[in-house]
Design a protein around this motif. Structure first.
Motif, PDB file in Angstrom:
ATOM      1  N   LYS A 158     -12.749  -2.906 -39.419  1.00 53.06           N
ATOM      2  CA  LYS A 158     -14.164  -3.113 -39.715  1.00 53.06           C
ATOM      3  C   LYS A 158     -14.973  -1.870 -39.344  1.00 53.06           C
ATOM      4  CE  LYS A 158     -16.137  -7.083 -38.899  1.00 53.06           C
ATOM      5  NZ  LYS A 158     -16.380  -7.583 -40.262  1.00 53.06           N
ATOM      6  N   ALA A 159     -14.628  -1.254 -38.206  1.00 52.23           N
ATOM      7  CA  ALA A 159     -15.346  -0.059 -37.765  1.00 52.23           C
ATOM      8  C   ALA A 159     -15.134   1.097 -38.728  1.00 52.23           C
ATOM      9  CB  ALA A 159     -14.899   0.329 -36.368  1.00 52.23           C
ATOM     10  N   SER A 160     -13.921   1.252 -39.225  1.00 51.16           N
ATOM     11  CA  SER A 160     -13.623   2.314 -40.176  1.00 51.16           C
ATOM     12  C   SER A 160     -14.446   2.146 -41.450  1.00 51.16           C
ATOM     13  CB  SER A 160     -12.128   2.322 -40.507  1.00 51.16           C
ATOM     14  OG  SER A 160     -11.835   3.310 -41.461  1.00 51.16           O
ATOM     15  N   LYS A 161     -14.492   0.932 -41.952  1.00 51.43           N
ATOM     16  CA  LYS A 161     -15.233   0.659 -43.193  1.00 51.43           C
ATOM     17  C   LYS A 161     -16.726   0.873 -42.991  1.00 51.43           C
ATOM     18  CE  LYS A 161     -15.502  -1.254 -47.410  1.00 51.43           C
ATOM     19  NZ  LYS A 161     -16.945  -1.351 -47.619  1.00 51.43           N
ATOM     20  N   ALA A 162     -17.265   0.353 -41.898  1.00 54.81           N
ATOM     21  CA  ALA A 162     -18.701   0.487 -41.635  1.00 54.81           C
ATOM     22  C   ALA A 162     -19.096   1.950 -41.462  1.00 54.81           C
ATOM     23  CB  ALA A 162     -19.089  -0.316 -40.404  1.00 54.81           C
ATOM     24  N   SER A 163     -18.307   2.701 -40.698  1.00 54.47           N
ATOM     25  CA  SER A 163     -18.619   4.105 -40.437  1.00 54.47           C
ATOM     26  C   SER A 163     -18.552   4.926 -41.714  1.00 54.47           C
ATOM     27  CB  SER A 163     -17.650   4.670 -39.392  1.00 54.47           C
ATOM     28  OG  SER A 163     -17.745   3.954 -38.179  1.00 54.47           O
ATOM     29  N   LYS A 164     -17.548   4.649 -42.524  1.00 54.37           N
ATOM     30  CA  LYS A 164     -17.385   5.364 -43.786  1.00 54.37           C
ATOM     31  C   LYS A 164     -18.514   5.022 -44.756  1.00 54.37           C
ATOM     32  CE  LYS A 164     -13.679   4.221 -45.937  1.00 54.37           C
ATOM     33  NZ  LYS A 164     -12.245   4.148 -46.267  1.00 54.37           N
ATOM     34  N   ASP A 165     -18.889   3.753 -44.815  1.00 55.08           N
ATOM     35  CA  ASP A 165     -19.927   3.314 -45.741  1.00 55.08           C
ATOM     36  C   ASP A 165     -21.320   3.797 -45.356  1.00 55.08           C
ATOM     37  OD1 ASP A 165     -18.015   2.062 -47.226  1.00 55.08           O
ATOM     38  OD2 ASP A 165     -18.564   0.014 -46.663  1.00 55.08           O
ATOM     39  N   ALA A 166     -21.502   4.207 -44.096  1.00 56.94           N
ATOM     40  CA  ALA A 166     -22.816   4.693 -43.668  1.00 56.94           C
ATOM     41  C   ALA A 166     -23.203   5.955 -44.426  1.00 56.94           C
ATOM     42  CB  ALA A 166     -22.803   4.967 -42.166  1.00 56.94           C
ATOM     43  N   GLY A 167     -22.200   6.707 -44.875  1.00 52.59           N
ATOM     44  CA  GLY A 167     -22.462   7.882 -45.704  1.00 52.59           C
ATOM     45  C   GLY A 167     -22.655   9.170 -44.949  1.00 52.59           C
ATOM     46  N   SER A 168     -23.475   9.160 -43.905  1.00 54.32           N
ATOM     47  CA  SER A 168     -23.734  10.378 -43.152  1.00 54.32           C
ATOM     48  C   SER A 168     -23.711  10.069 -41.659  1.00 54.32           C
ATOM     49  CB  SER A 168     -25.085  10.975 -43.539  1.00 54.32           C
ATOM     50  OG  SER A 168     -26.129  10.039 -43.278  1.00 54.32           O
ATOM     51  N   PHE A 169     -23.482  11.087 -40.852  1.00 56.60           N
ATOM     52  CA  PHE A 169     -23.427  10.879 -39.411  1.00 56.60           C
ATOM     53  C   PHE A 169     -23.419  12.224 -38.692  1.00 56.60           C
ATOM     54  CE2 PHE A 169     -19.172  10.940 -41.180  1.00 56.60           C
ATOM     55  CZ  PHE A 169     -18.484  11.822 -40.370  1.00 56.60           C
ATOM     56  N   THR A 170     -23.575  12.151 -37.382  1.00 61.73           N
ATOM     57  CA  THR A 170     -23.500  13.338 -36.523  1.00 61.73           C
ATOM     58  C   THR A 170     -22.319  13.165 -35.585  1.00 61.73           C
ATOM     59  OG1 THR A 170     -25.884  13.743 -36.560  1.00 61.73           O
ATOM     60  CG2 THR A 170     -24.652  14.659 -34.699  1.00 61.73           C
ATOM     61  N   MET A 171     -21.575  14.224 -35.358  1.00 61.23           N
ATOM     62  CA  MET A 171     -20.468  14.172 -34.412  1.00 61.23           C
ATOM     63  C   MET A 171     -20.579  15.329 -33.423  1.00 61.23           C
ATOM     64  SD  MET A 171     -17.280  15.421 -36.822  1.00 61.23           S
ATOM     65  CE  MET A 171     -16.301  16.047 -35.449  1.00 61.23           C
ATOM     66  N   LYS A 172     -20.381  15.013 -32.156  1.00 56.50           N
ATOM     67  CA  LYS A 172     -20.417  16.018 -31.100  1.00 56.50           C
ATOM     68  C   LYS A 172     -19.209  15.813 -30.199  1.00 56.50           C
ATOM     69  CE  LYS A 172     -25.487  16.087 -30.843  1.00 56.50           C
ATOM     70  NZ  LYS A 172     -26.665  15.943 -29.939  1.00 56.50           N
ATOM     71  N   GLY A 173     -18.660  16.881 -29.688  1.00 56.88           N
ATOM     72  CA  GLY A 173     -17.523  16.690 -28.806  1.00 56.88           C
ATOM     73  C   GLY A 173     -16.964  17.954 -28.212  1.00 56.88           C
ATOM     74  N   GLN A 174     -15.881  17.752 -27.492  1.00 59.07           N
ATOM     75  CA  GLN A 174     -15.152  18.845 -26.872  1.00 59.07           C
ATOM     76  C   GLN A 174     -13.666  18.625 -27.106  1.00 59.07           C
ATOM     77  OE1 GLN A 174     -16.297  18.804 -22.710  1.00 59.07           O
ATOM     78  NE2 GLN A 174     -17.777  20.440 -23.051  1.00 59.07           N
ATOM     79  N   MET A 175     -12.951  19.717 -27.314  1.00 63.67           N
ATOM     80  CA  MET A 175     -11.505  19.664 -27.416  1.00 63.67           C
ATOM     81  C   MET A 175     -10.918  20.777 -26.575  1.00 63.67           C
ATOM     82  SD  MET A 175     -10.337  18.667 -31.246  1.00 63.67           S
ATOM     83  CE  MET A 175      -8.696  18.334 -30.621  1.00 63.67           C
ATOM     84  N   LYS A 176      -9.761  20.525 -25.995  1.00 64.57           N
ATOM     85  CA  LYS A 176      -9.099  21.529 -25.170  1.00 64.57           C
ATOM     86  C   LYS A 176      -7.761  21.904 -25.805  1.00 64.57           C
ATOM     87  CE  LYS A 176      -9.544  21.448 -20.764  1.00 64.57           C
ATOM     88  NZ  LYS A 176      -9.477  21.073 -19.318  1.00 64.57           N
ATOM     89  N   GLN A 177      -7.589  23.180 -26.040  1.00 65.94           N
ATOM     90  CA  GLN A 177      -6.341  23.695 -26.582  1.00 65.94           C
ATOM     91  C   GLN A 177      -5.943  24.942 -25.811  1.00 65.94           C
ATOM     92  OE1 GLN A 177      -7.142  24.118 -30.860  1.00 65.94           O
ATOM     93  NE2 GLN A 177      -5.838  22.337 -31.198  1.00 65.94           N
ATOM     94  N   ASN A 178      -4.688  24.980 -25.390  1.00 64.56           N
ATOM     95  CA  ASN A 178      -4.174  26.121 -24.623  1.00 64.56           C
ATOM     96  C   ASN A 178      -5.044  26.419 -23.407  1.00 64.56           C
ATOM     97  OD1 ASN A 178      -2.119  26.526 -26.591  1.00 64.56           O
ATOM     98  ND2 ASN A 178      -3.580  27.650 -27.862  1.00 64.56           N
TER      99      ASN A 178
END
Length: 233
Positions: free
Chosen positions: A45-65
């Motif tokens: 349900k979350a996948s469908k709702a998030s996808k159907d919203a059309g637009s969004f903002t994403m913020k985050g951090q990733m660690k590599q090496n």
């Protein structure tokens, strides 16, 4: 210039790691909108709702090496997107994907890490244009919120994300644990995903679902042709 595309791919992969069927509203209060649902069904349900919203903002951090990279993107319904990525060691860059092309503009440290001092001087204040691979947009919501990996989840105790109550779903595979936070009020959007114990651990939060996003290609006068770069001009 492969580094530019690799960094952009990190954002997409980070979002794709999160990720499932009807976006519906839920009641507020203490009532559990997911009462009786399996963890997999909640994720669907979350996948469908998030996808159907059309637009969004994403913020985050990733660690590599051992290095932490910060990312911040806004994604339009079309799959066009724009944002920033960077780290203390490798510098910061702006990325913009519009139509069939992706553009990147970095600070001196970013370009020096990618191609040396001469490259940094040549590209100062300018965008590098590259064609996108394949027929889909780089930030295609269908890919970012795909539910193909949202299987065999377990629901944990509820939590809060930015003051919003969220259902907590976990997926464990080997030594890797991915935790998904799904909004329990309003539409069941993904609010956050946390990945631990992998080669690229990180955290991404999602917000501003459905908020209009305008992504335009930079002026031609500010864009560098990669072929001219190869020729040293």
């Amino acid at each position: 210039m492969a580094a530019n595309r690799k960094l952009l791919a990190v954002a997409v992969v980070c979002a794709a790691a999160v990720i499932g069927v009807t976006g519906c509203s839920s009641d507020s209060g203490d009532k559990d909108p997911f009462d009786g649902m399996s963890a997999d069904k909640i994720a669907e349900k979350a996948s469908k709702a998030s996808k159907d919203a059309g637009s969004f903002t994403m913020k985050g951090q990733m660690k590599q090496n051992g290095e932490t990279s910060n990312i911040e993107f806004v994604v339009a319904e079309s799959g066009d997107c724009k944002g920033t990525m960077g780290s203390a060691k490798k510098g910061k860059a702006e990325f913009l994907s519009s139509g069939k092309f992706t553009y990147s503009k970095g600070d001196d440290k970013f370009w020096e890490a990618s191609g040396g001092g001469a490259t940094a001087e040549l590209l100062k204040g300018r965008w590098v244009k590259r064609p996108n691979k394949g027929s889909k947009a780089v930030c295609n919501p269908d890919d970012m919120f795909s539910n193909k990996n949202l299987k065999k989840l377990k629901r944990e105790d509820d939590a809060e994300v930015g003051g919003a109550k969220a259902a907590v779903l976990t997926r464990k595979k080997g030594g890797e644990t991915t935790t998904f936070y799904v909004a329990m009020e309003g539409k069941p959007y993904f609010l956050k995903v946390v990945n631990k114990g992998s080669d690229g651990p990180g955290t991404v939060t999602f917000s501003d679902y459905g908020k209009p996003v305008d992504v335009k290609a930079p002026p031609a006068s500010e864009v560098v042709d990669p072929e001219k770069l190869a020729a040293g001009s």
